[in-house]
Design a protein around this motif. Structure first.
Motif, PDB file in Angstrom:
ATOM      1  N   GLU A 287       0.822  -1.204   0.000  1.00  0.00           N
ATOM      2  CA  GLU A 287       0.000   0.000   0.000  1.00  0.00           C
ATOM      3  C   GLU A 287       0.858   1.257   0.000  1.00  0.00           C
ATOM      4  O   GLU A 287       0.571   2.229  -0.703  1.00  0.00           O
ATOM      5  N   LEU A 288       1.929   1.249   0.792  1.00  0.00           N
ATOM      6  CA  LEU A 288       2.820   2.409   0.837  1.00  0.00           C
ATOM      7  C   LEU A 288       3.503   2.631  -0.507  1.00  0.00           C
ATOM      8  O   LEU A 288       3.719   3.773  -0.927  1.00  0.00           O
ATOM      9  N   ALA A 289       3.858   1.538  -1.193  1.00  0.00           N
ATOM     10  CA  ALA A 289       4.482   1.678  -2.515  1.00  0.00           C
ATOM     11  C   ALA A 289       3.511   2.345  -3.488  1.00  0.00           C
ATOM     12  O   ALA A 289       3.899   3.221  -4.262  1.00  0.00           O
ATOM     13  N   ARG A 290       2.244   1.947  -3.455  1.00  0.00           N
ATOM     14  CA  ARG A 290       1.249   2.566  -4.328  1.00  0.00           C
ATOM     15  C   ARG A 290       1.069   4.044  -3.983  1.00  0.00           C
ATOM     16  O   ARG A 290       1.018   4.914  -4.867  1.00  0.00           O
ATOM     17  N   ALA A 291       0.947   4.323  -2.692  1.00  0.00           N
ATOM     18  CA  ALA A 291       0.725   5.713  -2.264  1.00  0.00           C
ATOM     19  C   ALA A 291       1.920   6.590  -2.594  1.00  0.00           C
ATOM     20  O   ALA A 291       1.756   7.757  -2.965  1.00  0.00           O
ATOM     21  N   ALA A 292       3.127   6.040  -2.469  1.00  0.00           N
ATOM     22  CA  ALA A 292       4.326   6.828  -2.782  1.00  0.00           C
ATOM     23  C   ALA A 292       4.368   7.199  -4.257  1.00  0.00           C
ATOM     24  O   ALA A 292       4.712   8.327  -4.612  1.00  0.00           O
ATOM     25  N   ARG A 293       4.012   6.251  -5.121  1.00  0.00           N
ATOM     26  CA  ARG A 293       3.989   6.555  -6.552  1.00  0.00           C
ATOM     27  C   ARG A 293       2.942   7.613  -6.885  1.00  0.00           C
ATOM     28  O   ARG A 293       3.115   8.394  -7.811  1.00  0.00           O
ATOM     29  N   ALA A 294       1.853   7.631  -6.129  1.00  0.00           N
ATOM     30  CA  ALA A 294       0.769   8.574  -6.407  1.00  0.00           C
ATOM     31  C   ALA A 294       1.006   9.943  -5.781  1.00  0.00           C
ATOM     32  O   ALA A 294       0.270  10.885  -6.081  1.00  0.00           O
ATOM     33  N   ASN A 295       2.015  10.059  -4.914  1.00  0.00           N
ATOM     34  CA  ASN A 295       2.279  11.321  -4.233  1.00  0.00           C
ATOM     35  C   ASN A 295       3.750  11.707  -4.361  1.00  0.00           C
ATOM     36  O   ASN A 295       4.475  11.798  -3.368  1.00  0.00           O
ATOM     37  N   PRO A 296       4.215  11.927  -5.593  1.00  0.00           N
ATOM     38  CA  PRO A 296       5.637  12.244  -5.780  1.00  0.00           C
ATOM     39  C   PRO A 296       5.983  13.607  -5.196  1.00  0.00           C
ATOM     40  O   PRO A 296       5.137  14.492  -5.073  1.00  0.00           O
ATOM     41  N   ILE A 297       7.230  13.765  -4.853  1.00  0.00           N
ATOM     42  CA  ILE A 297       7.749  15.051  -4.417  1.00  0.00           C
ATOM     43  C   ILE A 297       8.980  15.343  -5.256  1.00  0.00           C
ATOM     44  O   ILE A 297       9.876  14.495  -5.370  1.00  0.00           O
ATOM     45  N   GLN A 298       8.972  16.489  -5.906  1.00  0.00           N
ATOM     46  CA  GLN A 298      10.031  16.854  -6.837  1.00  0.00           C
ATOM     47  C   GLN A 298      10.219  15.778  -7.909  1.00  0.00           C
ATOM     48  O   GLN A 298      11.322  15.443  -8.300  1.00  0.00           O
ATOM     49  N   GLY A 299       9.091  15.225  -8.365  1.00  0.00           N
ATOM     50  CA  GLY A 299       9.122  14.276  -9.471  1.00  0.00           C
ATOM     51  C   GLY A 299       9.455  12.855  -9.101  1.00  0.00           C
ATOM     52  O   GLY A 299       9.504  11.989  -9.972  1.00  0.00           O
ATOM     53  N   ARG A 300       9.650  12.568  -7.831  1.00  0.00           N
ATOM     54  CA  ARG A 300      10.025  11.215  -7.417  1.00  0.00           C
ATOM     55  C   ARG A 300       9.138  10.728  -6.282  1.00  0.00           C
ATOM     56  O   ARG A 300       8.758  11.524  -5.414  1.00  0.00           O
TER      57      ARG A 300
ATOM     58  N   ASN B 251       5.780  16.573 -11.303  1.00  0.00           N
ATOM     59  CA  ASN B 251       5.104  15.470 -10.621  1.00  0.00           C
ATOM     60  C   ASN B 251       4.150  14.733 -11.546  1.00  0.00           C
ATOM     61  O   ASN B 251       3.977  13.513 -11.438  1.00  0.00           O
ATOM     62  N   GLU B 252       3.508  15.457 -12.468  1.00  0.00           N
ATOM     63  CA  GLU B 252       2.584  14.809 -13.402  1.00  0.00           C
ATOM     64  C   GLU B 252       3.312  13.940 -14.421  1.00  0.00           C
ATOM     65  O   GLU B 252       2.835  12.873 -14.799  1.00  0.00           O
ATOM     66  N   HIS B 253       4.482  14.405 -14.865  1.00  0.00           N
ATOM     67  CA  HIS B 253       5.223  13.671 -15.899  1.00  0.00           C
ATOM     68  C   HIS B 253       6.269  12.726 -15.312  1.00  0.00           C
ATOM     69  O   HIS B 253       6.619  11.718 -15.939  1.00  0.00           O
ATOM     70  N   GLY B 254       6.773  13.051 -14.121  1.00  0.00           N
ATOM     71  CA  GLY B 254       7.734  12.186 -13.450  1.00  0.00           C
ATOM     72  C   GLY B 254       9.154  12.336 -13.968  1.00  0.00           C
ATOM     73  O   GLY B 254       9.407  12.952 -15.007  1.00  0.00           O
ATOM     74  N   LEU B 255      10.066  11.769 -13.215  1.00  0.00           N
ATOM     75  CA  LEU B 255      11.484  11.738 -13.574  1.00  0.00           C
ATOM     76  C   LEU B 255      11.945  10.296 -13.631  1.00  0.00           C
ATOM     77  O   LEU B 255      11.446   9.440 -12.907  1.00  0.00           O
ATOM     78  N   LYS B 256      12.912  10.014 -14.464  1.00  0.00           N
ATOM     79  CA  LYS B 256      13.476   8.671 -14.551  1.00  0.00           C
ATOM     80  C   LYS B 256      14.526   8.478 -13.472  1.00  0.00           C
ATOM     81  O   LYS B 256      15.012   9.434 -12.871  1.00  0.00           O
ATOM     82  N   ASP B 257      14.873   7.220 -13.238  1.00  0.00           N
ATOM     83  CA  ASP B 257      15.926   6.931 -12.268  1.00  0.00           C
ATOM     84  C   ASP B 257      17.206   7.658 -12.657  1.00  0.00           C
ATOM     85  O   ASP B 257      17.616   7.633 -13.821  1.00  0.00           O
ATOM     86  N   GLY B 258      17.825   8.304 -11.683  1.00  0.00           N
ATOM     87  CA  GLY B 258      19.064   9.033 -11.937  1.00  0.00           C
ATOM     88  C   GLY B 258      18.848  10.484 -12.318  1.00  0.00           C
ATOM     89  O   GLY B 258      19.805  11.255 -12.386  1.00  0.00           O
ATOM     90  N   GLU B 259      17.576  10.866 -12.585  1.00  0.00           N
ATOM     91  CA  GLU B 259      17.278  12.251 -12.942  1.00  0.00           C
ATOM     92  C   GLU B 259      16.860  13.044 -11.707  1.00  0.00           C
ATOM     93  O   GLU B 259      16.257  12.493 -10.777  1.00  0.00           O
ATOM     94  N   ASP B 260      17.167  14.307 -11.704  1.00  0.00           N
ATOM     95  CA  ASP B 260      16.784  15.196 -10.614  1.00  0.00           C
ATOM     96  C   ASP B 260      16.041  16.394 -11.172  1.00  0.00           C
ATOM     97  O   ASP B 260      16.331  16.882 -12.264  1.00  0.00           O
ATOM     98  N   GLY B 261      15.092  16.882 -10.395  1.00  0.00           N
ATOM     99  CA  GLY B 261      14.395  18.103 -10.756  1.00  0.00           C
ATOM    100  C   GLY B 261      15.165  19.313 -10.282  1.00  0.00           C
ATOM    101  O   GLY B 261      16.224  19.195  -9.646  1.00  0.00           O
ATOM    102  N   PRO B 262      14.665  20.519 -10.551  1.00  0.00           N
ATOM    103  CA  PRO B 262      15.341  21.731 -10.088  1.00  0.00           C
ATOM    104  C   PRO B 262      15.201  21.870  -8.583  1.00  0.00           C
ATOM    105  O   PRO B 262      14.198  21.448  -7.996  1.00  0.00           O
ATOM    106  N   HIS B 263      16.210  22.450  -7.955  1.00  0.00           N
ATOM    107  CA  HIS B 263      16.130  22.709  -6.514  1.00  0.00           C
ATOM    108  C   HIS B 263      15.784  24.174  -6.320  1.00  0.00           C
ATOM    109  O   HIS B 263      16.579  25.061  -6.632  1.00  0.00           O
ATOM    110  N   ILE B 264      14.574  24.420  -5.818  1.00  0.00           N
ATOM    111  CA  ILE B 264      14.082  25.790  -5.635  1.00  0.00           C
ATOM    112  C   ILE B 264      13.878  26.045  -4.150  1.00  0.00           C
ATOM    113  O   ILE B 264      13.134  25.327  -3.481  1.00  0.00           O
TER     114      ILE B 264
END
Length: 506
Positions: free
Chosen positions: A222-235, A476-489
């Motif tokens: 359940e936590l794995a599902r919820a984590a995928r549905a609630n990304p933070i900074q694309g992850r 968050n809507e499009h997501g990031l791939k493994d090894g990718e990082d979003g901008p740090h704001i």
């Protein structure tokens, strides 16, 4: 400490034939009360520190501590009430065994081993359309105990840490209980079978697949599902399971359960790997949310922060004139309470070198030419070493900056900012694919600022909450791939306008 409590509680199981004499029972209860008091006092000290930090200024995402505080307070009250009661020993032992002290102590111990605590005992949904009230939500909800018992689309997170990037679930279930539950499910008939479904829960789409799993495995999925549905900074947040009464490498059936939890992507920490408890004062600073911890060495300064740095409102006490726009008057009143520079910007900037894009500098200068007072024009020139300040040394710039302000500047405060040229046509080259979508939604000014910081791995300081949220939502809507990082704001909750020497009519 947890081990001692386990012994105390374990010696009072109802099914035992022997009964402890009343004095021994009372001593056990008093011992649990003392531990409960210690736990309560540490949590109260933590809450005081959180409130003191948040009182300094407005907080973008306030820490949600009330569930933790209330749970600890209620547990202590339960034990104290038990001590003052005159119930018979057998009934008292029943209430002691039903105490949640062992769990709360394990939860607080896990919290103290983490950092950036954001919330406690919070539910996160993976099917957002089935949230209470039928409202779609991307946020977690703090819900009363038992209110989610029949809702299969939400997972309970005991501790949201790392400022949202880590979810911790604490379990005090014993190996004996796990083996009993396995036997009920029929798993123990062939414990060495390799036909168990050890598939990665990240590929599990049917909630019914969890019906033949014991609680701790079902919780992990359940936590794995919820984590995928609630990304933070694309992850998805990292899920961390703490199994306080389980040991790895001793019982094959238990090891299979641990493997199933790890198959969801969670990190598992078993009881024999849990460090000894540490006093609160030794870790308190790291428990508090502090967004400046992860700043890059060089900071990218948004136009909104450039204006806040040079505004008279930020540097000195300003009278409120009747012709000031409402926004300016509100900021002057706000500054009297918040003190933006010493409480927000200077602590973040410190001695970091600073840069800004040419577009941000040009926008600031355009506004300066239109609205700035003489002192605001001076600070703009000092900040970028332009105009009359072009040939001055960094030391002279910093000293003049200090003289033009009522606030002390940080030690090592570095002027001037370096103005960087940006090619907007190629700025997304080398960035994650989603950057192209982000760039398409931003105008030239914000594109140059935020994508430059992203491309150069720099923290962007900004007061532009709308653009920051827009970027976060897209990623968050499009997501990031493994090894990718979003901008740090690093988002400042406040902004400052130039005060305007000449009349801007309301």
């Amino acid at each position: 400490m947890a081990g001692a409590i386990t012994q105390n509680l374990g010696s009072l199981h109802l099914e035992e034939d022997s009964t402890a004499p009343r004095p021994e029972l009372e001593a056990t209860i008093q011992g649990l009360i003392e531990r409960g008091k210690h736990l309560h006092n540490e949590v109260e000290a933590y809450v005081e520190a959180v409130l003191a930090k948040q009182k300094i200024g407005k907080v973008y995402s306030p820490v949600e501590y009330r569930n933790l505080r209330n749970d600890m307070k209620n547990e202590l009250a339960f034990l104290q009430k038990l001590a003052s009661s005159t119930m018979d020993p057998e009934k008292a032992r029943h209430y002691i065994v039903s105490s949640n002290l062992l769990y709360y102590e394990a939860l607080w111990g896990a919290a103290k081993r983490s950092s950036g605590l954001q919330s406690f005992r919070k539910y996160f949904f993976w099917d957002r359309h089935t949230a209470p009230g039928g409202k779609s939500t991307t946020k977690g909800l703090s819900l009363a105990k038992g209110s989610q018992a029949k809702n299969k689309t939400a997972a309970l997170v005991d501790i949201v840490a790392e400022e949202g990037r880590e979810w911790i679930r604490v379990s005090t279930v014993s190996e004996k209980r796990i083996l009993f539950d396995l036997a009920k499910l029929g798993w123990m008939n062939d414990s060495d079978s390799e036909d168990e479904d050890m598939s990665d829960a990240r590929n599990t789409k049917d909630d019914e697949d969890d019906e033949d799993q014991i609680d701790v495995v079902r919780n992990a999925r359940e936590l794995a599902r919820a984590a995928r549905a609630n990304p933070i900074q694309g992850r998805p947040p990292k899920v961390h399971f703490v199994l306080t009464r389980v040991a790895a490498g001793q019982t094959p059936a238990i090891d299979k359960i641990i493997d199933k939890i790890r198959a969801t992507g969670a990190v598992v920490q078993c009881g024999d790997d849990i460090p000894a408890a540490v006093p609160l004062e030794s870790v308190l600073p790291q428990l508090l949310v502090d967004r400046s911890r992860k700043l890059s060495k060089t900071l990218n300064i948004d136009c909104t922060i450039l204006l806040a740095l040079i505004s008279d409102i930020s540097h000195t006490e300003c009278p409120i004139l009747d012709w000031y726009p409402g926004e300016v008057r509100a900021q002057i009143k706000e500054e009297a309470e918040e003190h933006l520079l010493p409480t927000h910007l200077y602590p973040a900037i410190g001695a970091h070198p600073m840069v800004c894009t040419q577009e941000a500098a040009d926008q600031m200068n355009l506004i300066v030419q239109t609205l700035a007072t003489d002192t605001e024009k001076l600070r703009a020139n000092l900040l970028l070493a332009q105009g009359d300040c072009k040939s001055r040394s960094p030391k002279d710039l910093a000293e003049e900056w200090a003289r033009a302000s009522d606030h002390d500047v940080p030690s090592g405060f570095q002027l001037p900012l370096k103005v960087m040229s940006v090619n907007l046509d190629t700025i997304t080259d080398g960035l994650p694919t989603v950057a192209t979508t982000v760039a398409a939604e931003l105008g030239p000014l914000n594109k140059s600022i935020f994508l430059y910081g992203w491309a150069e791995n720099l923290t962007t300081l900004s007061a532009n909450r709308g653009r920051a949220r827009q970027i976060e939502t897209i990623i968050n809507e499009h997501g990031l791939k493994d090894g990718e990082d979003g901008p740090h704001i690093w988002l400042c909750g406040e902004s400052r306008s130039l005060i305007a020497k000449h009349g801007r009519r309301r």
